[in-house]
Design a protein around this motif. Structure first.
Motif, PDB file in Angstrom:
ATOM      1  N   TYR A  11      40.383  -2.799 -35.321  1.00 23.92           N
ATOM      2  CA  TYR A  11      39.011  -2.976 -35.803  1.00 23.92           C
ATOM      3  C   TYR A  11      38.504  -4.417 -35.738  1.00 23.92           C
ATOM      4  N   ILE A  52      23.462   2.763 -38.134  1.00 25.57           N
ATOM      5  CA  ILE A  52      24.777   2.866 -38.778  1.00 25.57           C
ATOM      6  C   ILE A  52      25.888   2.719 -37.745  1.00 25.57           C
ATOM      7  N   TYR A  53      25.736   3.390 -36.607  1.00 29.48           N
ATOM      8  CA  TYR A  53      26.748   3.305 -35.550  1.00 29.48           C
ATOM      9  C   TYR A  53      26.867   1.877 -35.020  1.00 29.48           C
ATOM     10  N   ALA A  56      28.717  -0.227 -37.476  1.00 31.04           N
ATOM     11  CA  ALA A  56      30.131   0.160 -37.565  1.00 31.04           C
ATOM     12  C   ALA A  56      30.930  -0.331 -36.365  1.00 31.04           C
TER      13      ALA A  56
END
Length: 121
Positions: A11, A52-53, A56
Motif C-alpha cells: 500500500y 473515493i477510488y 484510496a
C-alpha cells in the motif's frame, strides 16, 4: 489482476523496485476501474465513487511509480517533473517504459532476477 493486487498489498511501500509489467498492469486495471466507476457515477448523477477510488488508490499509485523509477536507476523525486505540462508527462512516460537496470542498483535487487511473478504464485 494479480499484479494489481500485489501493488495494493504494498500500500505505501516506496522502497525497492517495480518491474515494467507490475507498473503497467496496475495502470491498465486502474483505467478499466476508472471507466466503470465513471459510468456508474454518471448513472447516479454524482462523482462520489470515483472520488473515493481515487483517494484510496493514491498511495499505492505513488508507491508503484516511485518503485518503477527506482528500477530505472532514478530517484522517486523525478515524479515531480510531471508538474511540467506535456514535457513532464512525456519524460515520465519514457522513464516508465524504459527497461530497468540489470542486476543490483542503489534501490535493491533486480526484480526480474528473483523470478517472482504474482501470476505464478
Amino acid at each position: 489482476m494479480n499484479w494489481y493486487i500485489e501493488v495494493l498489498k504494498k500500500y505505501a511501500v516506496f522502497g525497492g523496485r517495480a518491474r515494467r509489467k507490475e507498473y503497467w498492469m496496475f495502470a491498465l486495471v486502474n483505467v478499466v476501474i476508472a471507466i466503470v466507476l465513471a459510468i456508474v457515477d454518471a448513472i447516479l448523477g454524482n462523482q462520489i465513487l470515483s472520488l473515493i477510488y481515487t483517494l484510496a488508490i493514491l498511495l499505492p499509485g505513488l508507491g508503484v511509480s516511485v518503485r518503477r523509477l527506482h528500477d530505472t536507476g532514478r530517484t522517486g523525486w523525478w515524479l515531480l517533473i510531471g508538474i511540467i505540462p506535456v514535457v513532464g508527462f512525456i519524460v515520465l512516460l519514457v522513464f516508465t517504459v524504459s527497461e530497468g537496470t540489470r542486476g543490483q542498483n542503489a534501490y535493491g535487487a533486480d526484480p526480474k532476477e528473483g523470478g517472482y511473478s504474482p501470476a505464478h504464485s
